[in-house]
Scaffold this active site. Structure first.
Site, PDB file in Angstrom:
ATOM      1  N   TYR A 142      14.176  -5.125  27.283  1.00 55.23           N
ATOM      2  CA  TYR A 142      14.094  -6.274  28.193  1.00 55.23           C
ATOM      3  C   TYR A 142      15.036  -6.107  29.396  1.00 55.23           C
ATOM      4  O   TYR A 142      14.835  -6.718  30.440  1.00 55.23           O
ATOM      5  CB  TYR A 142      14.450  -7.585  27.479  1.00 55.23           C
ATOM      6  CG  TYR A 142      13.435  -8.032  26.443  1.00 55.23           C
ATOM      7  CD1 TYR A 142      12.250  -7.334  26.244  1.00 55.23           C
ATOM      8  CD2 TYR A 142      13.664  -9.151  25.673  1.00 55.23           C
ATOM      9  CE1 TYR A 142      11.338  -7.735  25.286  1.00 55.23           C
ATOM     10  CE2 TYR A 142      12.756  -9.572  24.722  1.00 55.23           C
ATOM     11  CZ  TYR A 142      11.594  -8.854  24.526  1.00 55.23           C
ATOM     12  OH  TYR A 142      10.688  -9.260  23.580  1.00 55.23           O
ATOM     13  N   LYS A 191      12.771   1.309  14.128  1.00 58.71           N
ATOM     14  CA  LYS A 191      11.541   2.105  14.116  1.00 58.71           C
ATOM     15  C   LYS A 191      11.991   3.560  14.252  1.00 58.71           C
ATOM     16  O   LYS A 191      11.640   4.264  15.214  1.00 58.71           O
ATOM     17  CB  LYS A 191      10.634   1.640  15.285  1.00 58.71           C
ATOM     18  CG  LYS A 191       9.238   2.210  15.282  1.00 58.71           C
ATOM     19  CD  LYS A 191       8.358   1.654  14.194  1.00 58.71           C
ATOM     20  CE  LYS A 191       6.991   2.324  14.228  1.00 58.71           C
ATOM     21  NZ  LYS A 191       6.207   2.114  13.000  1.00 58.71           N
ATOM     22  N   ASP A 223       7.564  -2.648  11.271  1.00 58.03           N
ATOM     23  CA  ASP A 223       6.202  -3.038  10.864  1.00 58.03           C
ATOM     24  C   ASP A 223       6.201  -3.537   9.413  1.00 58.03           C
ATOM     25  O   ASP A 223       5.546  -4.522   9.084  1.00 58.03           O
ATOM     26  CB  ASP A 223       5.195  -1.895  11.079  1.00 58.03           C
ATOM     27  CG  ASP A 223       5.788  -0.519  10.853  1.00 58.03           C
ATOM     28  OD1 ASP A 223       6.976  -0.427  10.496  1.00 58.03           O
ATOM     29  OD2 ASP A 223       5.059   0.482  11.012  1.00 58.03           O
ATOM     30  N   ASP A 247      13.084 -10.695  18.815  1.00 57.82           N
ATOM     31  CA  ASP A 247      12.340 -11.757  19.487  1.00 57.82           C
ATOM     32  C   ASP A 247      11.073 -12.075  18.681  1.00 57.82           C
ATOM     33  O   ASP A 247      10.766 -13.230  18.359  1.00 57.82           O
ATOM     34  CB  ASP A 247      11.967 -11.243  20.898  1.00 57.82           C
ATOM     35  CG  ASP A 247      11.396 -12.323  21.783  1.00 57.82           C
ATOM     36  OD1 ASP A 247      11.363 -13.489  21.360  1.00 57.82           O
ATOM     37  OD2 ASP A 247      10.972 -11.998  22.908  1.00 57.82           O
ATOM     38  N   ASP A 251      10.418 -15.345  15.706  1.00 55.51           N
ATOM     39  CA  ASP A 251       9.348 -16.337  15.865  1.00 55.51           C
ATOM     40  C   ASP A 251       8.452 -16.358  14.638  1.00 55.51           C
ATOM     41  O   ASP A 251       8.018 -17.422  14.176  1.00 55.51           O
ATOM     42  CB  ASP A 251       8.508 -16.044  17.114  1.00 55.51           C
ATOM     43  CG  ASP A 251       9.014 -16.835  18.317  1.00 55.51           C
ATOM     44  OD1 ASP A 251      10.205 -17.236  18.280  1.00 55.51           O
ATOM     45  OD2 ASP A 251       8.243 -17.057  19.269  1.00 55.51           O
TER      46      ASP A 251
END
Ligand code: NAD
Length: 356
Positions: A142, A191, A223, A247, A251
């Site tokens: 980001y 990852k 994942d 992020d 959620d």
């Protein structure tokens, strides 16, 4: 103790939910013999209307000088057309940056009293859901360099994802320390099978794990984490991860509790200063109706007591009061179910305060 709290109530339901958190904090001060001094600062749309900017320099100063910051929410349709440089959200990013808030803590707790509101089957919710995601907030893709160039006759866009060892170590320490105060289990999400940043992340976390032998540490791919959160969320205590993974996963996790109105969060700096806010927005559709669920904000205030002020007993008292009100069947509309008593935002705040 005496503490200075800067209050950023914001827009929409912000002032309503923050008023209830304050009611609860005032009760804590009364019962435990503390003094909280509040400074109110306009932020978001209301500040744009008054001053033409989403937060003034004076407002920012008040945040810097505080022992902690309590935020409601900002934004609404009225300000959707504002240019990007003066949008309400701009103030939030500015405060995060200015206060060096690099660690975002989002607890996901399913109160057994609200099990019916969780979208998970009873079996999945049965083990109890009480996990905390520690998300790195100021690094990663980001914040990396962004470019769009023409290459070979077509547009190619690039976002650079980068992490330094010190950024990883900083968030890692917050996660290990947080795990030490909870059930002492930490899952680090990455990852590492494909990303170089994840391989550095994993190496750094392994080094830290040696310093915290009491913490049961594990690595888990992002994942798989997305699946395990739905399949068996009770296996998790603390989860630590980088900005973008955090992020998305936070959620996903927030939905496990049934209502967005229940979810608190904390953004922490390297000192004790933090910003505490519910994860939801300004809910313009229910603003001014005294209907919003204030518990996410009340629980954010409990996090403030715990993490910025070191007041664990006071935080426990607030969380227990919320549990007790729910056990007695009081519900705002978003968590309402058969046989319960529907209450307003202000009534919910009073009920919690009375039980401290
Ligand atoms: P939202 O979170 O405000 O609302 C989504 C839905 O959840 C709405 O139906 C709302 O009524 C409901 N809801 C939210 N909080 C609730 C509560 N406490 N009790 C009961 N129901 C609640 O998201 P949105 O509608 O996408 O955004 C509205 C505005 O908020 C936008 O301007 C957006 O930019 C802003 N926003 C601000 C923040 C923030 O200040 N941190 C975060 C997200 C969105």
């Amino acid at each position: 103790m005496e503490k200075k709290i800067t209050v950023l109530a914001g827009d929409g339901i912000g002032p309503e939910i923050v008023a209830e958190a304050r009611r609860v904090l005032d009760r804590v001060a009364e019962v435990f013999g503390h003094r909280f001094d509040y400074t109110y600062v306009d932020i978001g749309g209301c500040a744009i209307d008054k001053y033409g900017v989403p937060i003034t320099d004076g407002g920012m100063d008040a945040c810097r000088r505080a022992d902690s910051v309590l935020l409601g929410a900002v934004g609404g349709p009225k300000w959707d057309g504002c240019p990007p440089s003066v949008r309400p959200e701009k103030a939030l990013l500015a405060v995060r940056k200015e206060l060096g808030l690099f660690a975002n803590l989002r607890p996901t707790k399913l109160f057994p009293q609200l099990a019916g509101s969780s979208p998970l089957r009873d079996e999945a919710a049965e083990g109890g859901i009480d996990l905390l995601i520690v998300r790195e907030l100021t690094g990663g893709v980001y914040f990396g360099e962004k470019t769009t160039k023409t290459v070979g006759g077509e547009l190619v866009a690039t976002d650079v994802m980068s992490y330094s060892e010190h950024e990883i170590e900083r968030i890692g320490r917050v996660a290990f320390e947080t795990a030490m105060k909870r059930r002492r289990r930490l899952a680090s999400v990455d990852k590492a099978n494909v990303l170089e940043t994840s391989r550095l992340w994993r190496r750094t976390m392994h080094r830290l794990a040696e310093e915290y032998p009491e913490v049961g540490y594990s690595d888990i791919l992002v994942d798989n984490t997305a699946m395990q959160l739905i399949k068996n969320p009770s296996q998790f205590d603390v989860i630590v991860t980088e900005n973008m993974f955090g992020d998305i996963l936070s959620d996903e996790a927030s939905m496990l509790t049934g209502s967005i109105g229940m979810m608190p969060s904390a953004s922490l700096s390297s000192g004790t200063l933090g910003m505490y806010e519910p994860i939801h927005g300004s809910a313009p559709d229910i603003a001014g109706l005294d209907a919003a669920n204030p518990l996410g904000t009340v629980l954010s205030a409990a996090m403030m007591l715990r993490y910025s002020f070191g007041m664990a007993a006071e935080a426990d008292a607030v969380e227990a009061a919320v549990g007790s009100v729910l056990l007695d069947g009081y519900r705002t509309f978003d968590i309402m179910s058969d046989g319960c008593t529907r209450v307003s935002c202000s009534r919910m705040g009073s009920l919690v305060a009375e039980r401290i």
